[in-house]
Design a protein around this motif. Structure first.
Motif, PDB file in Angstrom:
ATOM      1  N   THR A  37       0.818  -1.215   0.000  1.00 32.26           N
ATOM      2  CA  THR A  37       0.000   0.000   0.000  1.00 32.26           C
ATOM      3  C   THR A  37       0.849   1.261   0.000  1.00 32.26           C
ATOM      4  O   THR A  37       0.317   2.360   0.109  1.00 32.26           O
ATOM      5  CB  THR A  37      -0.936   0.018   1.218  1.00 32.26           C
ATOM      6  N   PRO A  45      -0.705  -6.075   2.730  1.00 29.36           N
ATOM      7  CA  PRO A  45      -1.620  -6.299   3.855  1.00 29.36           C
ATOM      8  C   PRO A  45      -1.974  -7.778   4.012  1.00 29.36           C
ATOM      9  O   PRO A  45      -2.099  -8.510   3.027  1.00 29.36           O
ATOM     10  CB  PRO A  45      -2.863  -5.491   3.465  1.00 29.36           C
ATOM     11  N   ASP A  47      -4.783  -8.839   5.711  1.00 28.07           N
ATOM     12  CA  ASP A  47      -6.234  -8.970   5.673  1.00 28.07           C
ATOM     13  C   ASP A  47      -6.704  -9.130   4.226  1.00 28.07           C
ATOM     14  O   ASP A  47      -6.340  -8.348   3.354  1.00 28.07           O
ATOM     15  CB  ASP A  47      -6.880  -7.738   6.307  1.00 28.07           C
ATOM     16  N   TRP A  50      -8.723  -6.089   2.705  1.00 27.97           N
ATOM     17  CA  TRP A  50      -8.106  -4.771   2.853  1.00 27.97           C
ATOM     18  C   TRP A  50      -8.565  -3.793   1.776  1.00 27.97           C
ATOM     19  O   TRP A  50      -8.637  -2.586   2.028  1.00 27.97           O
ATOM     20  CB  TRP A  50      -6.581  -4.871   2.878  1.00 27.97           C
ATOM     21  N   TRP A  51      -8.887  -4.276   0.590  1.00 29.74           N
ATOM     22  CA  TRP A  51      -9.319  -3.382  -0.490  1.00 29.74           C
ATOM     23  C   TRP A  51     -10.625  -2.675  -0.112  1.00 29.74           C
ATOM     24  O   TRP A  51     -10.785  -1.471  -0.332  1.00 29.74           O
ATOM     25  CB  TRP A  51      -9.492  -4.189  -1.781  1.00 29.74           C
ATOM     26  N   ARG A  54     -10.022  -0.165   2.744  1.00 28.60           N
ATOM     27  CA  ARG A  54      -9.423   1.064   2.222  1.00 28.60           C
ATOM     28  C   ARG A  54     -10.459   1.880   1.443  1.00 28.60           C
ATOM     29  O   ARG A  54     -10.472   3.113   1.510  1.00 28.60           O
ATOM     30  CB  ARG A  54      -8.223   0.725   1.342  1.00 28.60           C
TER      31      ARG A  54
END
Length: 149
Positions: A37, A45, A47, A50-51, A54
């Motif tokens: 990132t 990441p 997780d 995560w997308w 975010r």
């Protein structure tokens, strides 16, 4: 009515991320599984969602700061780069991740692009305020002052 400003960010972002995951317009690209990132990070990441987290965070950030551009958002998501024996130095976050998510949020109709920068559309404002309002009862148990809104 309860707004984004009244709910703690971590609870709101998790709730909005879950709702964004159900949309077809928001989808992590193939490279998202192994992309960092930002240059200040050492690993991608862990997780899997995560997308979407975010995306929810960016939507909230544009709601609060908008109109805003990609460069200013990159600064918000940046951090210190470990340079070994040299002092740490600030680096901006990934512009590609930020740009792609903003484009997906535009396709979903939650953000609109103006000459001043990107800002939340009325549909996006309604979406975020609705999510905040649905969390009101949960948050009111721990923060009684929210119950009066």
């Amino acid at each position: 009515m309860t707004t984004v400003y009244d709910i703690p960010p971590d609870l709101l972002i998790r709730k909005v991320a879950g709702e964004l995951k159900e949309l077809d317009a928001i989808e992590a690209p193939e490279w998202a599984g192994f992309a960092k990132t930002g240059v200040h990070k050492e690993m991608p990441p862990k997780d899997e969602d995560w997308w979407y987290i975010r995306a929810a965070s960016l939507l909230r950030r544009v709601y609060i700061d908008g109109p805003v551009g990609v460069q200013r958002l990159r600064s918000f998501y940046g951090g210190k780069k470990d340079r070994g024996s040299m002092p740490s130095s600030f680096r901006k976050g990934s512009g590609s991740v930020t740009r792609k998510i903003l484009q997906q949020l535009e396709t979903a109709g939650y953000i609109e692009n103006t000459p001043e920068g990107r800002r939340v559309s009325p549909a996006g404002r309604s979406f975020l305020d609705g999510a905040a309002n649905s969390l009101k009862e949960t948050v009111a148990e721990s923060i009684p002052a929210i119950a009066k809104y």
